[in-house]
Design an enzyme around this catalytic site. Sequence first.
Site, short mmCIF file in Angstrom:
data_model
loop_
_atom_site.label_atom_id
_atom_site.label_comp_id
_atom_site.label_asym_id
_atom_site.label_seq_id
_atom_site.Cartn_x
_atom_site.Cartn_y
_atom_site.Cartn_z
N ASP A 137 -23.07 13.85 42.31
CA ASP A 137 -23.06 12.57 43.04
C ASP A 137 -22.35 12.64 44.39
O ASP A 137 -22.78 12.01 45.35
CB ASP A 137 -22.38 11.48 42.18
CG ASP A 137 -21.00 11.91 41.64
OD1 ASP A 137 -20.55 13.01 41.99
OD2 ASP A 137 -20.39 11.14 40.88
N HIS A 138 -21.29 13.45 44.48
CA HIS A 138 -20.46 13.40 45.70
C HIS A 138 -21.09 14.09 46.89
O HIS A 138 -20.69 13.86 48.02
CB HIS A 138 -19.09 14.03 45.43
CG HIS A 138 -18.14 13.11 44.72
ND1 HIS A 138 -18.38 12.59 43.48
CD2 HIS A 138 -16.94 12.61 45.10
CE1 HIS A 138 -17.38 11.83 43.12
NE2 HIS A 138 -16.48 11.82 44.08
N ASP A 202 -11.74 12.83 38.27
CA ASP A 202 -11.91 11.90 39.38
C ASP A 202 -11.00 10.71 39.10
O ASP A 202 -10.91 10.25 37.96
CB ASP A 202 -13.37 11.43 39.45
CG ASP A 202 -13.63 10.70 40.73
OD1 ASP A 202 -14.25 11.29 41.63
OD2 ASP A 202 -13.22 9.52 40.85
N ARG A 497 -11.89 2.49 48.24
CA ARG A 497 -10.92 3.18 49.11
C ARG A 497 -11.23 2.85 50.57
O ARG A 497 -12.40 2.68 50.93
CB ARG A 497 -11.08 4.68 48.98
CG ARG A 497 -10.65 5.25 47.66
CD ARG A 497 -10.17 6.67 47.89
NE ARG A 497 -10.07 7.45 46.69
CZ ARG A 497 -9.10 7.29 45.79
NH1 ARG A 497 -8.19 6.37 45.96
NH2 ARG A 497 -9.05 8.06 44.72
N SER A 694 -6.70 10.39 45.27
CA SER A 694 -7.68 10.92 44.33
C SER A 694 -7.10 11.95 43.38
O SER A 694 -5.93 12.32 43.44
CB SER A 694 -8.83 11.53 45.10
OG SER A 694 -8.43 12.74 45.68
N ARG A 696 -8.16 14.91 43.43
CA ARG A 696 -8.56 16.13 44.13
C ARG A 696 -7.53 17.26 43.97
O ARG A 696 -6.50 17.26 44.61
CB ARG A 696 -8.67 15.74 45.60
CG ARG A 696 -9.45 16.66 46.46
CD ARG A 696 -9.66 15.99 47.79
NE ARG A 696 -10.48 14.79 47.67
CZ ARG A 696 -10.75 13.98 48.68
NH1 ARG A 696 -10.27 14.22 49.89
NH2 ARG A 696 -11.50 12.92 48.50
C1 MIC Z 1 -12.54 9.60 45.74
O1 MIC Z 1 -13.01 8.51 45.47
O2 MIC Z 1 -11.59 9.74 46.52
C2 MIC Z 1 -13.13 10.84 45.08
C3 MIC Z 1 -13.80 11.59 46.12
O3 MIC Z 1 -14.08 10.44 44.13
C4 MIC Z 1 -12.01 11.63 44.44
C5 MIC Z 1 -12.46 12.90 43.84
C6 MIC Z 1 -12.39 14.11 44.68
O4 MIC Z 1 -11.72 14.14 45.67
O5 MIC Z 1 -13.00 15.11 44.26
C7 MIC Z 1 -11.25 10.88 43.36
O6 MIC Z 1 -11.26 9.67 43.33
O7 MIC Z 1 -10.59 11.51 42.55
FE1 SF4 Z 2 -17.85 8.36 44.50
FE2 SF4 Z 2 -15.17 8.26 44.41
FE3 SF4 Z 2 -16.59 6.64 46.01
FE4 SF4 Z 2 -16.68 6.28 43.44
S1 SF4 Z 2 -14.88 6.09 44.72
S2 SF4 Z 2 -18.42 6.23 44.81
S3 SF4 Z 2 -16.59 8.35 42.67
S4 SF4 Z 2 -16.44 8.83 46.14
#
Ligand code: MIC
Ligand code: SF4
Length: 812
Positions: A137-138, A202, A497, A694, A696
């Site tokens: 998805d990402h 995540d 976010r 996140s 991450r």
């Molecule tokens: C996000 O919403 O910041 C992400 C990208 O989904 C991250 C995951 C990642 O950085 O791989 C998260 O929420 O953990």
């Molecule tokens: Fe994807 Fe993270 Fe955004 Fe949700 S918050 S849509 S999991 S990048």
Amino acid sequence: MRPIELVGRSGAALRRAFQAQQLRRVAVSTRPYSSASPNGTLPPTYEKLYSKYSEVRRVLGAQRLTLAEKILYSHLDNVEESLLSNTNNGKDIRGKANLKLRPDRVNMQDASAQMALLQFISCNVPRTAIPASIHCDHLIIGERGAEEDLAAGINTNQEVFDFLESSAKRYGIDFWPPGAGIIHQTVLENYALPGMMMLGTDSHSPNAGGLCTITIGVGGADAVEALVGAPWELKAPKILGVRLTGQLNDWVSPKDLILHLAGLLTVRGGTGYIVEYFGPGVETLSLTGMATVCNMGAEIGATTSIFPFTEASARYLKATRREQAAKDAALFQTWPGAGAAEDAYFRFKADEGAQYDELIEIDLSKLEPHLNGPFTPDLAIPLSKFKETVQKEGWPEKLSAGLIGSCTNSSYEDMTKVESIVRAAHEAGLKPKADFYITPGSEQIRSTLERDGTLETFNKAGGILLSNACGPCIGQWKRHDGIEKGTPNAILTSYNRNFRGRNDGNPATLNFLASPEIVTAMAYAGSTTFNPITDTITTPDGKEFRFPSPRGKEGPETPFSQGRETFRVASNPPDPSVPVAISPSSERLALLEPFDPFPAGDLTGLRVLVKVSGKCTTDTISAAGPWLKYKGHLPNISANTLNTAVNAETGEVNAAYDHPLDGRKYTIPELARLWKERGQAWLVVAEHNYGEGSAREHAALQPRYLGARVIVCKSFARIHETNLKKQGVVPLTFEEPDRDYERIGAGDIVDTIGLYEMLQNGGKGDVKLRVTKHKTGEVFEIPVKHQVSEDQAKFILAGSALNLLAKNAALN
Ligand code: MIC
Ligand code: SF4
């Protein structure tokens, strides 16, 4: 393979456990559980849950438990040991006990799954110990529209998808290909089940708490622990109760509940807590609304969030074709049959009289729509104050784009509410003045909205449908509206976010978070000062149009359409004959080299690489957007390390100085790499909530790869602090944050005192830092705090959790 399946099976094990239990220290001990034969049999997952729950009751007796505690403690590996060690005989579990948990499954998204799988592969085991899934998805960009973007995304990321798919086949992991949907939506629709416990790589994994599932966001190394069958450790969270009363008014949605809460609690307020919702207001919310609220628990730093199982939950299970699961959940709550003591029943709600560590009361009828931002999700501004705030702050009054959907807000209810106002505006001859993008959370949602005509309504309005993927939310947004990098502009999103530069890589884009209906109405006005409740828009024929109150449907009248046939739960057994696809010359994937173990003694001669000021999120430490393509290649992605961090001593972004050598200026990752080559180990000094955001783990892996041994700051975000320890970096916090943050700076030499001893003593003991100022030679000591558990001490000593896991896996 092995999803959490709810198929009938004899309840023999459960009954054995049930008969064997003896209640201790309990009022109910004189009323043992009924021996009446239960009506029906339990499916295996509930059988397991019940048997653990019986142990919990045996150990804790009549102690009143919150819903979160019941589920969490019923997933303990060793109930008695976890609940009774260091807890005043079970009376002070929260914040004290180290819980060793056995989650039911692990969910991973494509960006984080790469590193998780690379670590899993290093453990050399033939299959995952518990069911797992991967969701692509990402990595899909949002640019021109669903079809084109998906095709382009598959094309550019083929190598990574091949790696993920081949690993999934080899180890028996469910694989959800690009286009199937965003992890949290797919998990909610297919895997979440009341009473279960999952880990997700995540931070928004707690989305599934809307369906009464304890789901915790973790880094890949934690996921690997669970995948190889080791118990997963968590300091018992405290419980923050949120009692809801009343009912949401028109224009106010569950999103506003969490936006408001974020304003109250701030991005740090939920740290160390599970947020548990209860009270009569809960019954008025839709299941997907509850999921939105839990999803954004990540924005207040909560370990996870959870709602009780309600009638709306049962309706959702039915709508997603899981009628049997709804029946099982109902049966489970009546188990073990009539006549048993009340505590023998596992109800999907808190015990009457359960105590919360903190309590917040919210009357839903008094809530207003909110817009949170810019640059932080906790800057909550009620809609009625938004216009004056925009004008006072000098924020752009023109709205450039409205983006709805994502894993947070793309439910049937959200989209049909939006549809109702889009229809009204269309009939009045209006089109959105700002660009209007829609991201469905999954193929199931998308195809149902298509079937029911909602997408056609959006299409007629000029909305751009993006693919069922993260797209603009993760920075994969290619804008074509001529806004150059550096140009201030405002966007509204229904995402979760809004860190600086997050969506389009432009640090001057102001993103305000709001409900999908507020985003949409304001997109029609093309203005950030428009209030859809009170203001009107002039139609082409000169009339004044006021939006009607949004009206949506909780779910479709017939069950959700499943969309493309290849997008289904496909559980296959592991196939060891499938090779994992990694090309040795790849720029995107590289097998991991183990990190060195901790030296035999305290760390000496570390140097401060940079002292960071202000917010330092995981996006700051390891940016997404264009860097996402290197998620599986540690050396390559490390070139972004801390590249948007602010140097506290100079105010510059991404600047570090080669003290004490020639003081030459470098970017932070450049200097880190130079020091790595020189063998100069280093540390970072930072402020509050370091690693916010996140799950991450790259934000821990990259500094470790480049030579970081310690991060010392005023406070940490939970997931990141754990990620650091898992990768062998020691997270320390100042005992006197305000005094000592000021005393230490870039280039200073740091030796640890007591660290090695503390690690050898399983996390017990005090640690100090001896600082030698590089300019003056002045030497002083700084007392610091740590949260290192016995297991974590072992990880750090081994060099990383992976080193230890791989060693243990080899021994087994
Ligand atoms: C996000 O919403 O910041 C992400 C990208 O989904 C991250 C995951 C990642 O950085 O791989 C998260 O929420 O953990
Ligand atoms: Fe994807 Fe993270 Fe955004 Fe949700 S918050 S849509 S999991 S990048």
